[in-house]
Scaffold this motif. Sequence first.
Motif, PDB file in Angstrom:
ATOM      1  N   SER A 109       0.826  -1.210   0.000  1.00  0.00           N
ATOM      2  CA  SER A 109       0.000   0.000   0.000  1.00  0.00           C
ATOM      3  C   SER A 109       0.860   1.259   0.000  1.00  0.00           C
ATOM      4  O   SER A 109       0.523   2.249  -0.668  1.00  0.00           O
ATOM      5  N   LEU A 110       1.967   1.226   0.740  1.00  0.00           N
ATOM      6  CA  LEU A 110       2.856   2.389   0.788  1.00  0.00           C
ATOM      7  C   LEU A 110       3.438   2.701  -0.586  1.00  0.00           C
ATOM      8  O   LEU A 110       3.487   3.865  -1.003  1.00  0.00           O
ATOM      9  N   ARG A 111       3.858   1.659  -1.287  1.00  0.00           N
ATOM     10  CA  ARG A 111       4.450   1.852  -2.609  1.00  0.00           C
ATOM     11  C   ARG A 111       3.412   1.861  -3.722  1.00  0.00           C
ATOM     12  O   ARG A 111       3.757   2.072  -4.889  1.00  0.00           O
ATOM     13  N   ASP A 112       2.138   1.582  -3.369  1.00  0.00           N
ATOM     14  CA  ASP A 112       1.053   1.524  -4.349  1.00  0.00           C
ATOM     15  C   ASP A 112       1.387   0.561  -5.482  1.00  0.00           C
ATOM     16  O   ASP A 112       1.156   0.841  -6.658  1.00  0.00           O
ATOM     17  N   LYS A 113       1.916  -0.586  -5.080  1.00  0.00           N
ATOM     18  CA  LYS A 113       2.282  -1.620  -6.038  1.00  0.00           C
ATOM     19  C   LYS A 113       1.611  -2.931  -5.616  1.00  0.00           C
ATOM     20  O   LYS A 113       1.822  -3.404  -4.496  1.00  0.00           O
ATOM     21  N   PRO A 114       0.767  -3.516  -6.470  1.00  0.00           N
ATOM     22  CA  PRO A 114       0.011  -4.709  -6.073  1.00  0.00           C
ATOM     23  C   PRO A 114       0.882  -5.957  -5.974  1.00  0.00           C
ATOM     24  O   PRO A 114       1.906  -6.080  -6.649  1.00  0.00           O
ATOM     25  N   ILE A 115       0.442  -6.866  -5.128  1.00  0.00           N
ATOM     26  CA  ILE A 115       1.054  -8.189  -5.008  1.00  0.00           C
ATOM     27  C   ILE A 115       0.259  -9.159  -5.865  1.00  0.00           C
ATOM     28  O   ILE A 115      -0.977  -9.083  -5.925  1.00  0.00           O
ATOM     29  N   SER A 116       0.934 -10.068  -6.523  1.00  0.00           N
ATOM     30  CA  SER A 116       0.254 -11.029  -7.385  1.00  0.00           C
ATOM     31  C   SER A 116      -0.801 -11.802  -6.603  1.00  0.00           C
ATOM     32  O   SER A 116      -0.599 -12.173  -5.441  1.00  0.00           O
ATOM     33  N   GLY A 117      -1.948 -12.045  -7.246  1.00  0.00           N
ATOM     34  CA  GLY A 117      -3.042 -12.747  -6.590  1.00  0.00           C
ATOM     35  C   GLY A 117      -2.784 -14.214  -6.345  1.00  0.00           C
ATOM     36  O   GLY A 117      -3.558 -14.871  -5.648  1.00  0.00           O
ATOM     37  N   THR A 118      -1.710 -14.760  -6.903  1.00  0.00           N
ATOM     38  CA  THR A 118      -1.383 -16.177  -6.706  1.00  0.00           C
ATOM     39  C   THR A 118      -0.236 -16.366  -5.722  1.00  0.00           C
ATOM     40  O   THR A 118       0.328 -17.452  -5.638  1.00  0.00           O
ATOM     41  N   VAL A 119       0.110 -15.313  -4.990  1.00  0.00           N
ATOM     42  CA  VAL A 119       1.213 -15.375  -4.021  1.00  0.00           C
ATOM     43  C   VAL A 119       0.637 -15.427  -2.613  1.00  0.00           C
ATOM     44  O   VAL A 119      -0.266 -14.664  -2.263  1.00  0.00           O
ATOM     45  N   LEU A 120       1.201 -16.321  -1.812  1.00  0.00           N
ATOM     46  CA  LEU A 120       0.806 -16.480  -0.414  1.00  0.00           C
ATOM     47  C   LEU A 120       2.049 -16.329   0.443  1.00  0.00           C
ATOM     48  O   LEU A 120       3.135 -16.738   0.054  1.00  0.00           O
ATOM     49  N   ALA A 121       1.911 -15.721   1.622  1.00  0.00           N
ATOM     50  CA  ALA A 121       3.063 -15.525   2.500  1.00  0.00           C
ATOM     51  C   ALA A 121       2.661 -15.788   3.943  1.00  0.00           C
ATOM     52  O   ALA A 121       1.582 -15.380   4.379  1.00  0.00           O
ATOM     53  N   PHE A 122       3.514 -16.476   4.672  1.00  0.00           N
ATOM     54  CA  PHE A 122       3.302 -16.639   6.112  1.00  0.00           C
ATOM     55  C   PHE A 122       4.649 -16.825   6.796  1.00  0.00           C
ATOM     56  O   PHE A 122       5.563 -17.463   6.271  1.00  0.00           O
ATOM     57  N   GLY A 123       4.768 -16.230   7.965  1.00  0.00           N
ATOM     58  CA  GLY A 123       6.001 -16.306   8.734  1.00  0.00           C
ATOM     59  C   GLY A 123       5.960 -15.294   9.868  1.00  0.00           C
ATOM     60  O   GLY A 123       5.273 -14.268   9.789  1.00  0.00           O
ATOM     61  N   GLU A 124       6.682 -15.578  10.912  1.00  0.00           N
ATOM     62  CA  GLU A 124       6.761 -14.671  12.056  1.00  0.00           C
ATOM     63  C   GLU A 124       7.921 -13.701  11.866  1.00  0.00           C
ATOM     64  O   GLU A 124       9.001 -14.085  11.400  1.00  0.00           O
ATOM     65  N   ILE A 125       7.717 -12.441  12.230  1.00  0.00           N
ATOM     66  CA  ILE A 125       8.743 -11.410  12.087  1.00  0.00           C
ATOM     67  C   ILE A 125       9.344 -11.107  13.457  1.00  0.00           C
ATOM     68  O   ILE A 125       8.617 -10.831  14.413  1.00  0.00           O
ATOM     69  N   GLY A 126      10.678 -11.162  13.529  1.00  0.00           N
ATOM     70  CA  GLY A 126      11.385 -10.824  14.759  1.00  0.00           C
ATOM     71  C   GLY A 126      11.765  -9.362  14.791  1.00  0.00           C
ATOM     72  O   GLY A 126      11.657  -8.636  13.792  1.00  0.00           O
ATOM     73  N   LEU A 127      12.256  -8.912  15.939  1.00  0.00           N
ATOM     74  CA  LEU A 127      12.623  -7.507  16.080  1.00  0.00           C
ATOM     75  C   LEU A 127      13.841  -7.130  15.256  1.00  0.00           C
ATOM     76  O   LEU A 127      14.069  -5.945  14.993  1.00  0.00           O
ATOM     77  N   ALA A 128      14.621  -8.090  14.855  1.00  0.00           N
ATOM     78  CA  ALA A 128      15.774  -7.814  14.003  1.00  0.00           C
ATOM     79  C   ALA A 128      15.414  -7.789  12.521  1.00  0.00           C
ATOM     80  O   ALA A 128      16.297  -7.641  11.667  1.00  0.00           O
ATOM     81  N   GLY A 129      14.117  -7.957  12.218  1.00  0.00           N
ATOM     82  CA  GLY A 129      13.690  -7.955  10.830  1.00  0.00           C
ATOM     83  C   GLY A 129      13.788  -9.301  10.169  1.00  0.00           C
ATOM     84  O   GLY A 129      13.570  -9.417   8.957  1.00  0.00           O
ATOM     85  N   GLU A 130      14.098 -10.357  10.922  1.00  0.00           N
ATOM     86  CA  GLU A 130      14.220 -11.691  10.344  1.00  0.00           C
ATOM     87  C   GLU A 130      12.856 -12.359  10.240  1.00  0.00           C
ATOM     88  O   GLU A 130      11.921 -12.019  10.964  1.00  0.00           O
ATOM     89  N   VAL A 131      12.745 -13.303   9.325  1.00  0.00           N
ATOM     90  CA  VAL A 131      11.520 -14.083   9.133  1.00  0.00           C
ATOM     91  C   VAL A 131      11.750 -15.466   9.729  1.00  0.00           C
ATOM     92  O   VAL A 131      12.653 -16.188   9.304  1.00  0.00           O
ATOM     93  N   ARG A 132      10.948 -15.827  10.694  1.00  0.00           N
ATOM     94  CA  ARG A 132      11.094 -17.106  11.387  1.00  0.00           C
ATOM     95  C   ARG A 132      10.052 -18.107  10.896  1.00  0.00           C
ATOM     96  O   ARG A 132       8.992 -17.740  10.392  1.00  0.00           O
ATOM     97  N   GLY A 133      10.361 -19.364  11.083  1.00  0.00           N
ATOM     98  CA  GLY A 133       9.458 -20.429  10.666  1.00  0.00           C
ATOM     99  C   GLY A 133       8.267 -20.570  11.595  1.00  0.00           C
ATOM    100  O   GLY A 133       8.267 -20.091  12.729  1.00  0.00           O
TER     101      GLY A 133
END
Length: 459
Positions: A380-404
């Motif tokens: 929304s910030l960049r006003d650029k859409p995400i593909s409708g066939t893309v799915l994402a899930f993951g936990e975000i840590g305070l260091a910006g890492e993506v955890r399982g």
Amino acid sequence: MAKARELYVCRGCGYETPKWYGKCPGCGGWNTLEQVEIAPAVPTNKKVVAAANGEQAQLCPIRDVDVNDEIRFHTGVSELDRVLGGGIVKGSVVLLGGDPGIGKSTLLLQICQYLGRSLSILYVSGEESVRQIKLRADRLKVDSENLYLLADTNVERIANTILAKKPDLVMVDSIQTMNIQKLQSSPGSVMQVRESTNAFLHLAKSEDIPVIIVGHVNKDGAIAGPKVLEHIVDAVLHFEGDRNQNFRILRAVKNRFGSTNEIGVFEMLDGGLQEVQNPSMMLLDGRPEGASGTCVACIMEGTRPILAEVQALVCKTAYGMPRRTATGFDYNRLALILAVLEKRCGYYFSSLDAYINVVGGLRLDEPAADLSIALALISSLRDKPISGTVLAFGEIGLAGEVRGVTNLISRVKEARRLGFDTCIVSKNALRELKSAGIDGIELVGVSTVREAVKKVLDN
């Protein structure tokens, strides 16, 4: 002879105090303390004499307890059976709560049609007359010959009727209207609700008759009455949902005979509640194409993976302090994700309003939704859409890492079944997913949120 002492009990949380307060010290509610009389304690010497009479309780070794005769009544509604752990256990007491008009009485009448084929059911109503219940039953097409109606609020008369007729199942709608004549307090008070529930509990356990009790809720959404009410019963079910939407979610808050992680999804139609066998498809129906600020998340409700659309709107604020609004998502978690995106990824939201909405009335309480929320905000910030066939899930840590997250295989299989071709997950989770041999969907592993943004929005 000792006199009964007086206490003030909060009808919201059960807090007890010998002095009246305008504001409850326990829960902070105003004008919730009610005066009750507490019976005097039996002196110690009388307890000793009573114990010396020779009467003993019967002991049973745990190895000799046979659980093969445990009987569960299937309700004919698979979503309700899922939440209950397989059906209504014989001799159990179930408390069903929810907002007015959410569908509690409707659900109870609907299961009477199926259960009435083989069981005798007593429906006790303290809010409606027999004629009114009949009108609602005709609308729901409930005409079982084994369904008996009783419009009464006197617990003693209801108990005598149950002992005389010996029904297979009892439904009480609602516990706040029931009263015991010997108690001086009015119906709905702390004492009446507690003692009425204890009376139905005694009947259920002694006669092995399951009892379903409907409970009102207060303005905060909690079941009205003392908190001890939820400790007395065997299962506590909550109906959730927005009255402006057709979808309802039934969630178990407490269940002695099953898991509390399962949910049931229903749709309110003109003919009553209808089960939703595929919640993911329902929640994703009508997704906008080519719109920025949307992403699909996958959460686990018990053993069931559910896909939901997350929408984000980021715009310039018109106030001195930017607004943060989250519907269906934890507000504090949103603030954490915004701080990580600003500190670790260089996207500044300090002068921008941020709104988050989970479509369909679902609430995302699992950390697995963090990555979807972050991607929707940046989209929304960049006003650029995400593909409708893309799915994402993951936990975000305070260091910006993506955890399982847990249950990776179930989530990916559900995404593949619904036609998604790309799944953004933690890089550490790729090994487990590749060993499962899942075909038909591209698995993209990322280590940080910045890397996930490049994979999704910069390609």
